[in-house]
Design an enzyme around this catalytic site. Sequence first.
Site, PDB file in Angstrom:
ATOM      1  N   ARG A  62       1.138  -1.528   0.424  1.00  0.00           N
ATOM      2  CA  ARG A  62       0.047   0.261  -0.363  1.00  0.00           C
ATOM      3  C   ARG A  62       0.902   1.435  -0.548  1.00  0.00           C
ATOM      4  O   ARG A  62       0.533   2.333  -0.215  1.00  0.00           O
ATOM      5  CB  ARG A  62      -1.056  -0.419   1.088  1.00  0.00           C
ATOM      6  CG  ARG A  62      -2.113  -1.087   0.758  1.00  0.00           C
ATOM      7  CD  ARG A  62      -2.646  -1.176   2.833  1.00  0.00           C
ATOM      8  NE  ARG A  62      -4.152  -2.234   2.386  1.00  0.00           N
ATOM      9  CZ  ARG A  62      -3.831  -3.354   1.379  1.00  0.00           C
ATOM     10  NH1 ARG A  62      -2.968  -4.494   1.583  1.00  0.00           N
ATOM     11  NH2 ARG A  62      -4.759  -4.527   2.529  1.00  0.00           N
ATOM     12  N   GLN A 110      -8.836  -7.522   0.160  1.00  0.00           N
ATOM     13  CA  GLN A 110      -8.371  -6.600  -1.368  1.00  0.00           C
ATOM     14  C   GLN A 110      -9.080  -6.432  -2.226  1.00  0.00           C
ATOM     15  O   GLN A 110      -9.516  -5.258  -2.401  1.00  0.00           O
ATOM     16  CB  GLN A 110      -7.959  -8.020  -1.934  1.00  0.00           C
ATOM     17  CG  GLN A 110      -6.408  -8.045  -1.313  1.00  0.00           C
ATOM     18  CD  GLN A 110      -5.997  -9.803  -1.781  1.00  0.00           C
ATOM     19  OE1 GLN A 110      -6.736 -10.799  -2.451  1.00  0.00           O
ATOM     20  NE2 GLN A 110      -4.746 -10.376  -1.261  1.00  0.00           N
ATOM     21  N   ASP A 166      -4.060 -15.510   7.336  1.00  0.00           N
ATOM     22  CA  ASP A 166      -2.553 -15.508   6.664  1.00  0.00           C
ATOM     23  C   ASP A 166      -1.775 -16.429   7.803  1.00  0.00           C
ATOM     24  O   ASP A 166      -0.096 -17.021   7.364  1.00  0.00           O
ATOM     25  CB  ASP A 166      -2.199 -14.979   6.443  1.00  0.00           C
ATOM     26  CG  ASP A 166      -2.603 -14.229   5.092  1.00  0.00           C
ATOM     27  OD1 ASP A 166      -3.025 -14.819   4.179  1.00  0.00           O
ATOM     28  OD2 ASP A 166      -1.772 -13.036   5.183  1.00  0.00           O
TER      29      ASP A 166
HETATM   30  C1  S3P Z   1      -3.886  -9.326   2.200  1.00  0.00           C
HETATM   31  C2  S3P Z   1      -5.249  -9.469   2.229  1.00  0.00           C
HETATM   32  C3  S3P Z   1      -4.848 -11.142   2.437  1.00  0.00           C
HETATM   33  C4  S3P Z   1      -4.760 -11.499   2.808  1.00  0.00           C
HETATM   34  C5  S3P Z   1      -3.770 -11.570   2.173  1.00  0.00           C
HETATM   35  C6  S3P Z   1      -3.030  -9.895   1.879  1.00  0.00           C
HETATM   36  C7  S3P Z   1      -4.220  -7.350   1.545  1.00  0.00           C
HETATM   37  O1  S3P Z   1      -6.629 -11.656   1.259  1.00  0.00           O
HETATM   38  O2  S3P Z   1      -4.812 -12.996   2.607  1.00  0.00           O
HETATM   39  O3  S3P Z   1      -2.013 -12.057   2.322  1.00  0.00           O
HETATM   40  O4  S3P Z   1      -3.183  -6.940   1.702  1.00  0.00           O
HETATM   41  O5  S3P Z   1      -5.687  -6.715   1.737  1.00  0.00           O
HETATM   42  P1  S3P Z   1      -8.156 -11.282   1.010  1.00  0.00           P
HETATM   43  O6  S3P Z   1      -8.487 -10.480   0.980  1.00  0.00           O
HETATM   44  O7  S3P Z   1      -8.109 -12.262  -0.176  1.00  0.00           O
HETATM   45  O8  S3P Z   1      -8.752 -11.903   2.363  1.00  0.00           O
END
Ligand code: S3P
Length: 421
Positions: A24, A162, A308
Amino acid sequence: MNIKKIRSLNGVIEVPGDKSISHRAVMLGALADGDTEIYGFLKGADCLATIDCFRKMGIKIDESEDRIIVHGKGLHGLRAPSETLYTANSGTTTRLLCGILAGQGFDTQITGDASVQKRPMKRVIEPLSKMGAHIEGDFCPLRITGSKLKSITYDMTVASAQVKTAILLAGLYADGTTTVNEIEKSRDHTELMLSSMGADIKTNGLSVSVSKCEKLTPHNITVCGDISSAAFFMVAAAVMPDSRVTIKNAGINPTRSGIIDVMREMGADITVTGEHTVSGEPVGDITVSSSKMHGTKISGPIIPRLIDEIPAIAVLAAFAEGETVISDARELKVKETNRIRAIVDEFTKCGVDITETEDGMIIRRTKNIKGADFKTYGDHRMAMSLAILAQNAEGESSLDDSRCVDVSFPGFFDLFYSLEN
Ligand code: S3P
């Protein structure tokens, strides 16, 4: 790589920078008006892929030993890349970029490695299309035609930071106010960083809104240690006899700290001290000592707060008295690999008493865990979890691919063995 059993772990360490925050920082830095210096940036393969994509869109990014500098060109400063953007193994880069690229004045193609090409993209394409985006393909490669976007109110169907972030980033370009209603609270790094850069962003419970943005103001960012990387040391110290490990300056944002709650609930000896804020993110020193633990139930709203960390928690569960039941974790099936299947198959190889369920797994305490030849599926978190399982098993084990740890934790093995005693 061969992994041998080790006796105990002791020491004070820091783990590399948070992967989510590092992505980000580069993305928002590139969209800000001016320079962003990032300290503690994770130089893992995923975040380097993000840097590469922005360089291909004309953003100058300098890398040195202790920091990177992103020379942001403003919300409308990206230029059309001359080739397909390649996101390697990074689902985060791919999905977050979709949100940014949808509202540009140029077209792009984006793809990643074999794993990214299997990861569902419909979850971002559907809301972005409602905003007026034109994205072809349900899986990578995707073809994105830059479009004028309109704001929406979107009810999420999965708990995913995400997806939330992709919508919010597109919302910076959309007329009006874009609102996302989450089903469970997911990590909020985007909201914190956007707000610190002057975007008009408001959170109310599970609702997050962002208004069209004229300008993001850059500021320097220090990235805290990644709790998802700390997790492997937390679990290893809890499980190995005579161990005590402190992880300094680890992120403890409540949207990410589910593993601390679960370890406490399982009876682990875990303390968090020196709590403070770094670049808007809660940070602290996490100390874990070996202890006797018992099984627990993990389900519901805590799942996105530790999604995670489930491969590492599965290791803990194999050494905890009784039974640990993990449910509501279907999302594990669409990570870098199907992590439910991968955990069950690999843990079974070394004798762990584990059962696959439709949305998770049941793990029972297992005595006499034996070394085995493990497959990592090219998944960094599988590799590190299997490594700590192997280090606690009787006899030798091997990992078919240990280099994939570089995705989120370059230097993992060296750091681990430096604590052996
Ligand atoms: C993340 C969100 C999570 C996580 C990934 C990183 C992020 O995924 O599992 O390792 O940085 O927004 P999801 O949005 O698919 O839950």
